[in-house]
Design an enzyme around this catalytic site. Structure first.
Site, PDB file in Angstrom:
ATOM      1  N   ARG A 114       5.387  -2.501 -10.429  1.00 35.18           N
ATOM      2  CA  ARG A 114       5.016  -3.274  -9.332  1.00 35.18           C
ATOM      3  C   ARG A 114       5.184  -2.363  -8.073  1.00 35.18           C
ATOM      4  O   ARG A 114       5.900  -1.387  -8.153  1.00 35.18           O
ATOM      5  CB  ARG A 114       6.275  -4.424  -9.057  1.00 35.18           C
ATOM      6  CG  ARG A 114       5.823  -5.429  -8.098  1.00 35.18           C
ATOM      7  CD  ARG A 114       6.334  -6.657  -8.458  1.00 35.18           C
ATOM      8  NE  ARG A 114       5.959  -7.469  -7.286  1.00 35.18           N
ATOM      9  CZ  ARG A 114       6.625  -8.397  -6.683  1.00 35.18           C
ATOM     10  NH1 ARG A 114       7.679  -8.552  -7.051  1.00 35.18           N
ATOM     11  NH2 ARG A 114       5.988  -9.143  -5.713  1.00 35.18           N
ATOM     12  N   THR A 123       3.542   2.270   2.366  1.00 35.43           N
ATOM     13  CA  THR A 123       4.061   3.483   2.067  1.00 35.43           C
ATOM     14  C   THR A 123       3.918   4.120   0.765  1.00 35.43           C
ATOM     15  O   THR A 123       3.838   5.218   0.637  1.00 35.43           O
ATOM     16  CB  THR A 123       5.800   3.508   2.337  1.00 35.43           C
ATOM     17  OG1 THR A 123       6.065   2.276   1.557  1.00 35.43           O
ATOM     18  CG2 THR A 123       6.247   3.185   3.646  1.00 35.43           C
ATOM     19  N   GLU A 134       5.876  11.400  -7.449  1.00 34.33           N
ATOM     20  CA  GLU A 134       5.219  12.608  -7.910  1.00 34.33           C
ATOM     21  C   GLU A 134       3.834  12.368  -8.424  1.00 34.33           C
ATOM     22  O   GLU A 134       3.288  13.408  -8.696  1.00 34.33           O
ATOM     23  CB  GLU A 134       6.178  13.262  -8.814  1.00 34.33           C
ATOM     24  CG  GLU A 134       7.425  13.572  -8.120  1.00 34.33           C
ATOM     25  CD  GLU A 134       8.743  14.030  -8.954  1.00 34.33           C
ATOM     26  OE1 GLU A 134       8.689  15.169  -9.360  1.00 34.33           O
ATOM     27  OE2 GLU A 134       9.337  13.211  -9.318  1.00 34.33           O
TER      28      GLU A 134
END
Lengths: 765, 328, 169
Positions: A656, A662, A732
């Site tokens: 989710r 962001t 990442e």
């Protein structure tokens, strides 16, 4: 489901065991209002008006400025050290060398203790030994930065050099050694992969090389240090406040609670902001001088005294049946490391989890150089390992005459490929299909070099992205609920630009049934609870689990306060949840009482609940990884070999998404760093001296605006039932797969296969 | 940075007077000098600020331009006459540095900027004959991907980093100088020296001599001109190879050509050998390529930069082909 | 020197950069030091409306000039439209390169408004600059961002300035 008048259900306690069958109630969209909203960054206005203060922007009366002098040989002893001119220079208060530095304990190496945070284990300025080219050998303190910088150039040093290993080739020739991956095995095997490779219908067997990379956060490392007696206060720029505080306490031999680190904002980190020499040197010098000290590393200092991503040389061999089923995956090789710390590149991480194969042989070894300790950088292992693996798959697809997406889908695993753990919410196939459709993959001409626009050759490429779900033990949270219904939540976590504070405010609002404006999230300070490192893309899960644990504790405390007259009377903690600024019965939300009423009636101004997150059992019980399908279009000049990325799509499967705004920025940030990895970034160490050659941002090329296309993103948004809020890490993964997608697109455009990064123009002439 | 004095020159005469002091250096926009001083590569005792000198861009009777030495790079690139009549110069300036740097940097400062060889900059840790004569050169056997293939010497293989100078070299620009012994002019192509045995002597400027202006003669009538820069990232990087060219083609034959290369030599490299091969020859890619080859026959590659030969040949060929297309 | 509209007087070491004068002497730490060598753009400020790198500017050389930093961009009615656009388009993550980007973009818009071409401008003689994505990207390439907020930055600048170059500068 039972819901309130507003159509929402109470948010009950999170599961006791995240590996178990019961998911976090917040994985259920019906229970959330703020999770999933593109809330703007809370600190946005402060950042765009320049009001945020970073580590080098705190001033104290009497503060001194530090400058470093650094070694110019890779290994040996200091035989002469003349600091007289420096000491006499205007404004100089102290020149600290190994001769007068206070005695200190070595840095506790990262991983040697849960709280150890040192990225190097060498003693700092304790003897005349030099271990790498660029090692600090003196610190100058002066009244102004200009004076300190000038005085540092007046220090004269003589050395007795010793033979050093400074070239990769020599290090490899000396023999590589097995290593571990964060304490786990550095070698994984299933069956006889070499035999299966030899027997395979079709195979590829190639070597891929990746250079050293520097994090190059735009904020250089800096600290402002004050001692008050034997109490140490540090404004730092670190991704690990609690680790750094504990480690500095060990180094100076003082109790942990006497070290206080504040690092609310970082000007970027990417793995490079931890405990290095500079904080220790500044603290030691400040103690000697008896005055506050600011150390702000020059950009050159950053390149020479803070570790980078290690270079690698990787063999990837894949054997397949004629219809494209993987018989063998071999991914082995070596990564450079120093003797004082080993955070080598675990480049086999993608091969461990992305594809099914009948046999596997995976292994990481290290080659020792006399160099600055290397460290983790965004997606350690994954960034460079996915480059090798995903290029090899593209090469195999060419040999098979098969579409590279089809080849990948054909080898989608039904369980963790090597150890058989059950998969948790893996939807990579869906990501591939959605991405291929959105990107227009069917318009790709599979023949290399076939699409041209004037001098520009156009190609498309793709690759899988992956990053493991991580949640380290030890995260804790403290919730302070106030009588007016506001809540403060405190965690020793970090926001170096990921949007942690904003996303967590949304999560906390939903978990506590509050509005975001009623929630204050405090972070970035070692005095706050718990141990959370901003690494491994784990903060969303780690903080989420800690707050969930504290929420469970809070519900229990609240129930103790309610009297018989309360609609909640007689209920157990497992029977209630948060809803609309109060507590409600899970099976009957009309049984509800507001936090304010509960505290009011109990005569309490506030209620404090603190708890440590449940141990991360889901990590060992399940195969949990974030995935993505990366698509890219490049144009390559047939004249100059210049490569331009013109289109990019990331189709992500990361559970989710808490905050689409962001999160998109996080994905894009990783992808853009991946563009740098693919095309421009190479930290060069001089083979003869081990000295960084391009120790500047003019010479170490990170992508500029003109290198960056508009990056399109889609995501599956399917909650992971074993992750807090159903959310796996996102920080990442963007850099993984990107290098290979670009390299594969370059191949499609030109027919040229570049296996050593970066793909600079000279490699395509 | 070493301590230094600062003085602001009122005019060129004042500047030359102030500049005659021991270890004085002229300060323009500071975009290179301040960096060199901060990194301890140079340590002047006095900075003579010459940004107050002429920055005017004047039309010359012959149709050329006279550009004051203190004109900022941006001011030159945006000037109507430069954009219309010297596109190679406008484009070259716009390829250099960043907009912020171009707003600061002066024309004279751009010309006199120092090499970006990383060993030159690494005062503490690397040897450099250009910085410390006789010390040795760490680039020749070191990492030399960015270094010179033309005009280098056993003492130095650093490249001149300017984009603007490459265009000025191709435009037959002349620099106006003023020193203690009076004023003189020098073709830009003769201002910078090749390193030879004395890489520390970078230009023909005498001690205290100042650049006061750059004069551009008119380009050959009917000629097209352009500048192309090849670099490791799409912007804000020094050239691997750059090409400035002026070309006139009449009835398929080259009747005027000027060609200069950047990123390949210790000075802006006027490719006169190639020009000779081009003049009077048919304007086709085979000619362009052959001419570029002639020029680069003298190239001496180092361990990491042999690619620049091929890259320079290709870029020259492409730029000339583009201009030939434009000129027709 | 005037900084953000206020007269300032400071006796400085000739070595002091405009950047250090702002950050250390005047306490205006909004302007950032990313490399101190003109390679990142984080220190960009406006000098008489022109964007410059304050790290390569010696403070003594800027006597009498009007300097505007990120702290001076806002008007009496609140933040500059570009500052709002950066928030709306998520044009930053860590925020460290942001002040330099903001000042740079304001200066860039003024350059575009007066017709300064760029390396990617096809027609160097054109009177009017159309700030499309390529023009913005080229003109902003002197400001590095490592978090990777490039798309948001370009979108914010386009939203503020692309409609009419410099109209809100």
């Amino acid at each position: 489901m039972t819901t309130s008048a507003h159509g929402r259900a109470p948010v009950g306690p999170a599961p006791e065991n995240w590996a178990g069958p019961v998911p976090d109630p917040l994985t259920d969209p019906a229970r959330t209002r703020r999770i999933g909203e593109p809330m703007p960054r809370l600190e946005g206005l402060a950042k765009v008006t320049g009001r945020i203060k970073f580590a080098a922007e705190h001033a104290y009366p009497g503060m001194l400025y530090a400058a470093l002098a650094c070694s110019t040989i890779p290994k040996g002893r200091i035989t002469a050290l003349d600091v007289a001119d420096a000491e006499r220079a205007p404004g100089v208060v102290l020149v600290m060398t190994h001769r007068n530095a206070p005695r200190m304990n070595p840095m506790p190496g990262f991983g040697s203790d849960p709280k150890a945070g040192g990225f190097d284990t060498l003693p700092v300025l304790q003897d005349d030994r030099v271990h790498w080219n660029g090692q600090p050998i003196a610190v100058v303190l002066a009244e102004t930065q200009e004076q300190a910088d000038h005085a540092a150039t007046l220090i004269r040093v003589g050395y007795a050099p010793e033979p050093a290993v400074t070239s990769w080739e020599e290090a490899v020739a000396n023999g590589t050694a097995p290593t571990t991956i964060y304490g786990g095995p550095g070698r994984r095997e299933l069956g006889d992969a070499e035999a299966a490779l030899r027997a395979a219908d079709v195979s590829v067997d190639e070597v891929y090389r990746t250079p050293y990379h520097n994090h190059a956060a735009i904020e250089p490392h800096a600290a402002t240090v004050l001692w008050d007696g034997d109490e140490l206060f540090v404004h730092d720029t670190t991704q690990m406040v609690a680790h750094s505080a504990w480690s500095l306490a060990k180094i100076f031999g003082i109790p942990e609670e006497r070290v206080h680190i504040s690092a609310p904002y970082l000007g970027g980190g990417f793995g490079g902001k931890g405990l290095w020499w500079y904080q220790v040197l500044a603290a030691a010098a400040s103690r000697l001088a008896g005055r506050p000290v600011r150390i702000a590393l020059t950009r050159e200092n950053v390149f020479r005294t803070v570790g980078s991503r290690a270079r690698t040389e990787q063999r990837v061999a894949i054997g397949a049946t004629a219809d494209g089923r993987f018989e063998a995956i071999i991914h082995t090789g070596a990564s450079a490391t120093s003797r004082s710390a080993d955070l080598s590149e675990p480049f086999i991480l993608p091969a461990q989890c992305t594809y099914a194969a009948r046999t596997f042989k995976l292994g990481v070894e290290v080659a020792y150089l006399d160099m600055m300790a290397n460290t983790s950088m965004r997606a350690p292992g994954g960034a460079v390992g996915s480059f090798a693996l995903e290029c090899a798959i593209d090469e195999l697809a060419v040999k098979l005459g098969m579409d590279p997406i089809e080849l990948r889908l054909r080898n989608e695993p039904r369980q963790e490929p090597i150890d058989g753990r059950p998969l948790s919410a893996r939807n990579l196939v869906r990501a591939w299909r959605a991405g291929a459709e959105r990107f227009g993959w069917d318009r790709r001409n599979p023949t290399p070099g076939a699409v041209r626009d004037g001098e520009w050759l156009i190609g498309m490429g793709c690759a899988a992205a992956t990053h493991p779900y991580v949640r380290s033990p030890g995260a804790a949270a403290r919730i302070t609920l106030h009588r007016d219904g506001r809540a403060e939540v405190e965690v020793a976590a970090h926001d170096m630009g990921m949007g942690t504070a904003t996303a967590q405010t949304q999560v906390i609002a939903d978990r506590l049934g509050l509005e975001p404006h009623q929630v204050t999230f405090r972070f970035g300070d070692s005095r706050l609870p718990g141990l959370v490192m901003a690494g491994g893309s784990q903060q969303t899960a780690a903080i989420g689990a800690a707050v969930a644990a504290a929420h469970r504790e809070l519900l229990a405390q609240l129930l103790k306060l309610v009297g018989d007259g309360s609609p909640l009377g007689g209920l157990e903690p497992d029977q209630v949840g948060s809803l609309d600024g109060g507590v409600a019965a899970l099976d009957d939300p009309s049984r509800h009482e507001s936090y304010a009423d509960i505290l009011d009636r109990a005569g309490r101004d506030r209620l404090v609940a603190e708890a440590v997150a449940q141990p991360p059992e889901e990590l060992t019980a399940r195969s949990m990884h974030s995935f993505g399908a990366m698509f890219c279009e490049v144009r390559v000049s047939s004249v100059t070999g210049e490569v331009r990325v013109t289109r990019f799509l990331g189709s992500m499967d990361c559970g989710r998404i808490v905050n689409p705004r962001t999160a998109a920025s996080q994905f894009r940030g990783g992808i853009i760093m991946g563009i740098g990895l693919a095309l421009t970034e190479e930290l060069v160490l001089d083979d003869r001296t081990g000295r960084v050659v391009n120790a500047s941002l003019a010479d170490y090329h990170i992508p500029v605006h003109l290198d960056v296309p508009e990056i399109d993103l889609i995501w599956t948004d399917i909650p992971d039932p074993h992750a807090p809020m159903g959310a796996r890490g996102i920080g990442e993964i963007g850099i993984t797969g990107t290098g290979a997608a670009i390299a594969n697109a370059v191949y499609n455009a030109t027919g040229r296969r570049v296996r050593d990064l970066p793909i600079t123009p000279d490699k395509l002439l | 940075m070493n301590p230094f004095g600062y003085a602001r020159a009122a005019d060129a005469a004042d500047a030359v007077r102030l500049g005659s002091a021991p270890r004085a250096a002229y300060l323009g926009g500071g975009t290179n000098l301040v960096d060199l001083m901060r990194r301890n590569v140079v340590a002047p005792a006095t900075l003579v600020d010459v940004t107050g000198l002429s920055s005017a861009i004047e039309e010359r009777p012959d149709g050329g331009l006279l550009i004051g030495a203190a004109a900022r790079n941006t001011a030159v690139a945006e000037h109507r006459a430069v954009r219309a009549r010297y596109p190679l110069l406008a484009r070259a300036i716009l390829a250099g540095g960043s907009a912020q740097i171009r707003n600061m940097a002066t024309v004279a400062g751009n010309i006199l900027q120092r090499t970006r060889c990383p060993y030159f900059y690494d005062v503490a840790g690397s040897r450099c004959n250009r910085r410390h004569p006789g010390q040795g050169c760490d680039a020749i056997d070191g990492h030399n991907r960015d270094h010179a293939i033309l005009g280098g010497s056993p003492a130095c293989v650093a490249t001149h980093p300017s984009d603007m100078c490459v265009a000025l070299a191709a435009a037959d620009a002349v620099v106006h100088l003023r020193g203690a012994r009076g004023a003189r002019v020098l073709p830009l192509t003769e201002l910078h020296r090749l390193p030879g045995d004395h890489p520390e002597i970078e230009t023909e400027l005498e001690a205290g001599e100042l650049i006061t202006a750059v004069e551009l003669p008119p380009l050959p009538p009917g000629a097209a001109s352009g500048y192309r820069k090849v670099r490791d990232r799409a912007g804000y990087a020094f050239a691997l190879v750059s090409v400035a060219a002026v070309l006139r083609v009449e009835r398929g034959v080259i009747t005027a050509v000027r060609l200069a290369l950047g990123g390949v030599a210790p000075k802006p490299w006027r490719a006169r050998t190639a020009e000779q091969a081009l003049l009077g020859a048919p304007a086709d890619p085979a000619t362009f390529r052959a001419a570029a080859r002639t020029e680069l026959a003298a190239a001496v590659p180092l361990r990491h930069n042999a690619f620049k030969i091929e890259l320079a040949e290709r870029t020259v060929t492409a730029v000339l082909a583009d201009l030939a297309g434009e000129a027709r | 020197m005037r900084v953000n509209g206020a007269e300032v007087e400071a006796a400085v070491d000739p070595r002091t950069s405009l950047l250090d004068l702002l950050r250390e002497t005047l306490g205006l730490s909004g302007t950032k030091k990313g490399c101190d060598q003109g390679a990142c753009g984080a220190c960009t400020v406006l000098a008489d409306g022109e964007r410059i790198l304050s790290c390569l500017a010696l403070a003594v050389q800027y006597a009498g000039r009007e300097i505007t930093t990120v702290e001076g961009l806002a008007g009496p009615d609140g933040p500059h439209p570009l500052q709002r656009a950066f928030i709306d388009h998520d044009g930053f993550q860590c925020g460290y390169c942001t002040p330099g980007h903001l000042c740079s973009a304001v200066g860039m818009a003024a350059e575009a408004a007066r017709g300064v071409p760029s390396y990617v401008t096809a027609d160097l003689t054109a009177d009017r600059v159309v700030l499309d994505r390529d023009e913005i990207r080229e003109r902003m390439s002197g400001n590095l961002c490592r978090c990777g907020a490039h798309n948001g930055i370009v979108a914010a600048i386009a939203a503020t300035y692309a409609a009419g170059p410099g109209e809100r500068a």
